[in-house]
Design an enzyme around this catalytic site. Structure first.
Site, PDB file in Angstrom:
ATOM      1  N   GLU A   1      -0.038  -7.799  -6.983  1.00  0.00           N
ATOM      2  CA  GLU A   1      -1.319  -8.265  -7.505  1.00  0.00           C
ATOM      3  C   GLU A   1      -1.242  -9.695  -8.022  1.00  0.00           C
ATOM      4  OE1 GLU A   1      -4.105  -7.104  -6.981  1.00  0.00           O
ATOM      5  OE2 GLU A   1      -3.587  -5.100  -6.288  1.00  0.00           O
TER       6      GLU A   1
ATOM      7  N   GLN B   1      -5.728 -15.461  -5.717  1.00  0.00           N
ATOM      8  CA  GLN B   1      -6.174 -16.675  -5.004  1.00  0.00           C
ATOM      9  C   GLN B   1      -5.270 -17.035  -3.834  1.00  0.00           C
ATOM     10  OE1 GLN B   1      -9.049 -19.036  -6.045  1.00  0.00           O
ATOM     11  NE2 GLN B   1      -9.418 -16.850  -6.265  1.00  0.00           N
TER      12      GLN B   1
ATOM     13  N   TYR C   1      -9.009  -9.113 -13.813  1.00  0.00           N
ATOM     14  CA  TYR C   1      -8.819  -8.551 -12.480  1.00  0.00           C
ATOM     15  C   TYR C   1      -7.493  -7.793 -12.374  1.00  0.00           C
ATOM     16  CZ  TYR C   1      -7.102  -8.032  -7.843  1.00  0.00           C
ATOM     17  OH  TYR C   1      -6.538  -7.471  -6.735  1.00  0.00           O
TER      18      TYR C   1
ATOM     19  N   ARG D   1       0.846  -1.191   0.000  1.00  0.00           N
ATOM     20  CA  ARG D   1       0.000   0.000   0.000  1.00  0.00           C
ATOM     21  C   ARG D   1       0.876   1.233   0.000  1.00  0.00           C
ATOM     22  NH1 ARG D   1      -5.034  -1.858   2.818  1.00  0.00           N
ATOM     23  NH2 ARG D   1      -6.018  -2.947   1.094  1.00  0.00           N
TER      24      ARG D   1
ATOM     25  N   ASP E   1     -13.081  -8.840  -8.118  1.00  0.00           N
ATOM     26  CA  ASP E   1     -12.503 -10.081  -7.611  1.00  0.00           C
ATOM     27  C   ASP E   1     -13.572 -10.791  -6.783  1.00  0.00           C
ATOM     28  OD1 ASP E   1     -12.665  -8.571  -5.333  1.00  0.00           O
ATOM     29  OD2 ASP E   1     -10.808  -9.341  -4.491  1.00  0.00           O
TER      30      ASP E   1
END
Length: 370
Positions: A51, A56, A134, A39, A152
């Site tokens: 990412e 998953q 995504y 972040r 997502d």
DNA sequence: AACCCGTGGTC
DNA sequence: TGACCAAGGGT
């Protein structure tokens, strides 16, 4: 006669309801966003790595690998120039190893074809291997401020609950969620100090990950409570049943001067599961009857819980275990234990070798940071 | 569209 | 213990 149906809600772009949801969501996010390592970073390469790792995969597992990976491959160029085996080694334990291969492949492509500069639009990002709907939307909005909705598993769950739709898993449900997410994402351009679309997308996911949980949503803490049509009802599709299997592995060590080596087996390149990665040699179950393992642990792979036992020869003359492994194998290697960090080990092997102190557990931070 | 790919905390 | 499932993508 029609069946009674729960109320449904649908958001129109720029409607008062959409604006209200955005405002409630953002004010909650500003206060409750977790402080995660990726972040607030101002480096699209790092956003990309995070990412892909997060696909998953649980946040805690990613935290364990993200810093190490970036220390080893600080830039896209460093990643592109590295051998694939070292990329897989840094990925060991994260699972879905094809992600690491595709990330590496994409980095090499970007270095060769684009001078090492990551594409800045979702459409171009989408063409990279390992970057789907995504991930392209996530990178484009978070790193470049593009106004594109991210969908997502979290966003899908949040929006189905808020709107009261009951279309989980269906194609129509997918389309509906995509439309709703697009209607809600801010159109405002990124500025020096703010990124409306990127923050909104992260806030949607954060809500799903921390409050709008699959099993037990924490509705009383939710900033969208008064807007929500369901307040927690949510049907999830049935999954494949699990199975449990026993598994046994050999831990064989030898000394070479001051060095120690461990016997590892390389998985076949055409194996569907973890091709080309290294693991402890497997022992047939009937070869370990009556022996006491030096370690027991559980290890889950897809739909199987493995109850694993690790055995070591009792002494130099204990050949019984070694004989249990077919001698004809040419994919057995003695690996120096001080080089294990550079080897693409399977997650189980890495876990066993760390647990038994054969392999060092890489520290998350340097001592001088303390 | 349905299936495959890894992992580990948690209940 | 067995079951659940998490910031998906490729085929």
């Amino acid at each position: 006669m029609k069946e009674a149906k729960a109320a449904e809600l649908s958001f129109e772009a720029d409607s008062p309801e959409a604006t209200l949801l955005r405002r409630r969501l953002m004010s909650w996010y500003k206060e409750h966003a977790r402080d995660l390592p990726w972040r607030g970073v101002d480096d699209p390469y790092r956003t990309w790595v995070s990412e892909v790792m997060l696909q998953q995969t649980r946040v805690v597992a990613v935290i364990d690998h993200y810093e190490q990976f970036l220390k080893k491959f600080p830039t896209l160029v460093a990643l592109a120039l590295a051998p694939e085996s070292s990329v897989l080694a840094a990925w060991s334990g994260l699972g879905y190893y094809r992600r690491a291969r595709m990330l590496h492949k994409a980095a090499k492509f970007i270095l060769r074809e684009r001078g090492g500069v990551l594409p800045m639009t979702s459409a171009e990002l989408r063409t990279l291997p390992g970057v789907g709907d995504y991930t392209s939307a996530a990178i484009a909005s978070i790193a470049f401020g593009e106004s594109i909705a991210v969908v997502d598993g979290n966003v899908e769950r949040v929006l189905l609950r808020v709107t009261g739709r009951d279309e989980e898993g269906t194609a129509a449900g997918k389309t509906f969620v995509q439309m709703q997410a697009a209607a809600l994402v801010p159109k405002k351009k990124m500025t020096e100090t703010s990124n409306a679309a990127g923050d909104h997308n992260q806030a949607m996911m954060e809500l799903g990950a921390t409050l709008c949980l699959p099993r037990t949503p924490l509705c009383l803490q939710c900033p969208l409570y008064s807007l929500c049509q369901t307040r927690g009802e949510h049907i999830t599709p049935k999954r494949k049943s699990q199975r449990s299997l026993p598994a046994a592995y050999l831990l064989s060590l030898r000394k070479r001067g001051t060095l120690t080596e461990v016997l590892l087996e390389r998985r076949a390149n055409d194996a569907s599961l973890m091709p080309g990665m290294y693991e402890l040699p497997a022992l047939p179950q009937d070869g370990v009857e009556g022996r006491e393992p030096m370690l027991r642990l559980r290890h889950s792979i897809t739909n199987t819980n493995y109850y694993v036992q690790v055995f070591a020869p009792r002494g130099p003359q204990d050949q019984a275990l070694r004989r249990a492994i077919p001698a004809a194998k040419n994919d057995l290697f003695w690996i120096r234990t001080n080089r294990l960090q550079q080897q693409p080990l399977t997650g189980l092997t890495r876990k066993v070798l760390q647990r038994l102190d054969v392999m060092e557990v890489a520290p998350l931070r340097m001592p001088e940071d303390e």
